[in-house]
Design an enzyme around this catalytic site. Structure first.
Site, PDB file in Angstrom:
ATOM      1  N   ARG A 103      14.927 -42.231 -33.986  1.00  0.00           N
ATOM      2  CA  ARG A 103      13.476 -42.328 -33.734  1.00  0.00           C
ATOM      3  C   ARG A 103      12.922 -43.242 -34.813  1.00  0.00           C
ATOM      4  NH1 ARG A 103       9.020 -37.757 -32.475  1.00  0.00           N
ATOM      5  NH2 ARG A 103      10.039 -38.091 -30.465  1.00  0.00           N
ATOM      6  N   HIS A 130       9.959 -44.467 -24.743  1.00  0.00           N
ATOM      7  CA  HIS A 130      10.425 -43.095 -25.003  1.00  0.00           C
ATOM      8  C   HIS A 130      11.221 -42.623 -23.783  1.00  0.00           C
ATOM      9  CE1 HIS A 130      10.784 -39.315 -26.847  1.00  0.00           C
ATOM     10  NE2 HIS A 130       9.545 -38.873 -26.837  1.00  0.00           N
ATOM     11  N   GLN A 133      12.132 -38.820 -23.067  1.00  0.00           N
ATOM     12  CA  GLN A 133      10.995 -38.061 -22.562  1.00  0.00           C
ATOM     13  C   GLN A 133      10.866 -38.237 -21.057  1.00  0.00           C
ATOM     14  OE1 GLN A 133       8.802 -35.993 -24.307  1.00  0.00           O
ATOM     15  NE2 GLN A 133       8.283 -35.419 -22.208  1.00  0.00           N
ATOM     16  N   ASP A 221      -1.212 -38.490 -22.449  1.00  0.00           N
ATOM     17  CA  ASP A 221      -0.564 -38.418 -23.767  1.00  0.00           C
ATOM     18  C   ASP A 221      -1.682 -38.566 -24.801  1.00  0.00           C
ATOM     19  OD1 ASP A 221       1.272 -38.432 -25.857  1.00  0.00           O
ATOM     20  OD2 ASP A 221       2.022 -40.460 -25.481  1.00  0.00           O
ATOM     21  N   CYS A 259       3.780 -35.044 -22.652  1.00  0.00           N
ATOM     22  CA  CYS A 259       5.026 -34.975 -23.428  1.00  0.00           C
ATOM     23  C   CYS A 259       4.917 -34.040 -24.623  1.00  0.00           C
ATOM     24  CB  CYS A 259       5.428 -36.379 -23.881  1.00  0.00           C
ATOM     25  SG  CYS A 259       4.214 -37.174 -24.956  1.00  0.00           S
ATOM     26  N   ARG A 287      13.839 -31.385 -21.913  1.00  0.00           N
ATOM     27  CA  ARG A 287      14.375 -32.319 -22.910  1.00  0.00           C
ATOM     28  C   ARG A 287      15.788 -31.877 -23.305  1.00  0.00           C
ATOM     29  NH1 ARG A 287      10.909 -35.352 -26.140  1.00  0.00           N
ATOM     30  NH2 ARG A 287      12.845 -36.250 -26.921  1.00  0.00           N
TER      31      ARG A 287
END
Ligand code: CP
Ligand code: NVA
Length: 302
Positions: A103, A130, A133, A221, A259, A287
């Site tokens: 990340r 991402h 996700q 988001d 998310c 996830r």
């Protein structure tokens, strides 16, 4: 090399296979069936330049469940944080571990790591995208609404890293994506050009009503992502808040996705995210399952 960098590097069929594996692993786990161990004897390094709750815990638990050893490395603890190059870090870690998850801020860092590593690299969020996700979100859409092709999705707010992966998914899987947000925060122009050139059903609008009308999946988001300056974001995005009034115009079986982490009262009201249409904790759970399928693919076991 089996890197997992961006969704658009894959065909829909290969991503669908990972999603099917994830659904199978989830039901096997829930029914207590003996688990596959594709990571037995293997170690996976997890590099974090930014904070994380879901990614860190779901990867760490998932690696352990697959029989592997997770190794969490914050950049502050690595020589990378003192200026050692990404290239050298990639070459050194490849001598010790069997896969690397990262990340990081710059998408370029991910690409450099992948170029110089001799083991698979997984994108666990960059400023650009991402994809892990999105795999969890696609799995959740399948669980609630069945096959992805032909579904409708409204994305409200920032054209950020998660939005980028939504666009790539919409093109690959053939669902309609309606993006409603202020024009100055539109997703990257190069990606939109790629999406439209590849037949993506992507609608860009600043009218929330147009995006929400009878839509099956509503997604938002945070308005201020990690690394963003707040600037005028709170006021710019205010008209795009997901609230109960807005949700009334969506389809009867609409689900609300996010998310996480969420800022209640900003991009979504508590009434919606904590209400019956919200599936945000299914997304968070997925996830774990989907990343296990991704890890298994990376090490060549599916
Ligand atoms: N959704 C997500 O990636 O959450 P974390 O930042 O907690 O990992
Ligand atoms: N867009 C958000 C996602 C967090 C999981 C961020 O980058 O901060």
């Amino acid at each position: 090399m089996r890197h997992f960098l961006d969704l658009k590097d894959f065909s829909a069929d290969s991503l669908q296979t990972m999603l099917d594996d994830a659904l199978r692993m989830k039901s096997a786990q829930k029914s207590g069936t003996v688990h596959e161990m594709p990571l037995a004897g293997k170690t996976v390094a997890m590099i974090f330049e930014k904070p994380s709750t879901r990614t860190r815990v779901s990867f760490e638990v998932g690696i352990a469940q697959l029989g592997g050893t997770p190794l969490v490395l914050s950049t502050n603890d690595l020589q990378l944080g003192r200026g050692e190059t990404v290239e050298d870090t990639a070459r050194v870690l490849s001598r010790y571990v069997d896969a690397i998850m990262i990340r990081c801020f710059k998408h370029e860092t991910l690409f450099t790591l992948a170029e110089y590593a001799s083991v698979p690299v997984i994108n666990a969020l960059t400023e650009r995208s991402h994809p892990c996700q999105l795999m969890a979100d696609l799995m959740t859409m399948i669980e609630y609404h069945g096959p992805l092709a032909g579904q409708t999705v409204a994305w409200l707010g920032d054209g950020n890293n998660v939005a980028v992966s939504w666009i790539e998914a919409a093109v690959l899987f053939g669902f309609q994506l309606r993006i409603a947000g202020p024009q100055k925060y539109a997703p990257p122009a190069d990606l939109l050009a790629w999406a439209w050139a590849n037949g993506g059903d992507i609608i860009l609008t600043d009218e929330v009503g147009l995006a929400i009308d009878q839509v099956q999946n509503v997604v938002t988001d945070v308005w201020i992502s990690m690394g963003n300056d707040e600037g005028s974001r709170r006021t710019d995005f205010a008209p795009f808040q997901v609230n109960a009034d807005l949700m009334k115009a969506a389809a009867g079986d609409v689900i609300f996705m996010h998310c996480l982490p969420a800022w209640r009262g900003m991009e979504v009201t508590a009434e919606v995210i904590d209400g019956p249409q919200s599936v945000v904790f299914d997304e968070a759970e997925n996830r774990l399952h989907v990343q296990k399928a991704i890890l298994a693919w990376c090490v060549g076991s599916n």
